[in-house]
Design an enzyme around this catalytic site. Structure first.
Site, PDB file in Angstrom:
ATOM      1  N   HIS A 110      -2.215 -11.513  -6.495  1.00  0.00           N
ATOM      2  CA  HIS A 110      -3.256 -11.834  -5.508  1.00  0.00           C
ATOM      3  C   HIS A 110      -4.618 -11.344  -5.977  1.00  0.00           C
ATOM      4  CE1 HIS A 110      -3.857  -7.719  -3.848  1.00  0.00           C
ATOM      5  NE2 HIS A 110      -2.564  -7.552  -4.081  1.00  0.00           N
ATOM      6  N   CYS A 146       1.493  -4.585  -6.897  1.00  0.00           N
ATOM      7  CA  CYS A 146       1.123  -5.989  -7.034  1.00  0.00           C
ATOM      8  C   CYS A 146       0.400  -6.240  -8.353  1.00  0.00           C
ATOM      9  CB  CYS A 146       0.231  -6.426  -5.875  1.00  0.00           C
ATOM     10  SG  CYS A 146       1.109  -6.591  -4.308  1.00  0.00           S
TER      11      CYS A 146
END
Length: 255
Positions: free
Chosen positions: A212, A229
């Site tokens: 992301h 992430c």
């Protein structure tokens, strides 16, 4: 009625002062006389070497040298991004140069005089280096091929690289998992329920871990880290990637 003047016209004569071609005398005249200024030489405009949006080895060296003088804390990426522009503007302002954010010849010479030639490790120490050969598992199908060594993400289709971008991973306490996964969920405006942090353009591939866009990565670069992430700092590139990737596409995270 006023008589006409010598030229046959009426009215007060107009007096025009004609400047003397000789230099005006200073107090006392003679040797102390002030001289008329000579011709003004044309102003030299510094040539711009690199500016926002540029890329290449010269930009990478610029970034490495800015790191040496503590104006840039992000690793050299070879891309003249907003962090580089901000660092150049700060460097210029500190030294009384125009704060343009663009690297011209004057700024570059000043920086060269304050730094040494960076070695290969300095040029590539913080990631952003060219992506290495793709993992063999990335050569078929639609794959997000994520390389922890070069800190890059390749978006590949049928063995062809469509796009490449710099990425950041989790810290030692929350590492990004390695292996082969699948994108199982796309969330455009996602907000983490655990950390209450925005995760725009999230492509989830393993539990709560996703690829992301990261505001923190964009602001602080590699000085920080994620909670596992895969962070992307280029919002436009991430938006384009989000639009192209489908649920079910393969994700390979490797060294």
């Amino acid at each position: 009625m006023q008589p006409p003047g010598p030229d046959g016209t009426y009215g007060s004569p107009v007096h025009v002062t004609v400047p003397s071609s000789r230099p005006s005398a200073g107090p006392g005249g003679g040797a102390g006389a002030a001289r008329s200024p000579g011709p003004v030489p044309p102003r030299t405009v510094a040539q711009v070497l690199w500016a926002p949006g540029d890329s290449g080895p010269g930009v990478r060296e610029l970034q490495a040298r800015l790191r040496q003088v503590d104006w840039l804390h992000d690793g050299p990426t070879g891309f003249y991004d907003d962090l580089t522009e901000r660092a150049v503007r700060g460097f210029q302002g500190k030294r009384g140069l125009p704060r343009t954010g663009r690297t011209d010849t004057v700024t570059w010479q000043r920086l060269l005089g304050m730094t040494r030639e960076p070695g290969k490790w300095e040029l590539y120490r913080m990631g952003g280096q060219p992506a290495g050969p793709p993992d063999p598992r990335c050569l078929t199908g639609r794959v997000l091929c994520i390389d922890k060594t070069s800190r890059t993400l390749r978006w590949m289709i049928g063995g062809r690289t469509v796009s490449t971008m710099a990425v950041r991973f989790g810290t030692s306490s929350a590492p990004t998992r390695e292996g082969v996964f699948r994108v199982y969920w796309k969330s455009r405006h996602h907000v983490s329920t655990l950390y209450h942090a925005p995760m725009p353009y999230a492509l989830f591939f393993s539990g709560g871990q996703a690829v992301h866009y990261s505001y923190d990565f964009a602001a602080r670069g590699y000085a920080g880290g994620s909670h596992g992430c895969v962070n992307v700092r280029d919002e436009a590139a991430m938006a384009q990637l989000f639009a192209q990737v489908r649920v079910g596409d393969k994700v390979v995270v490797h060294w």
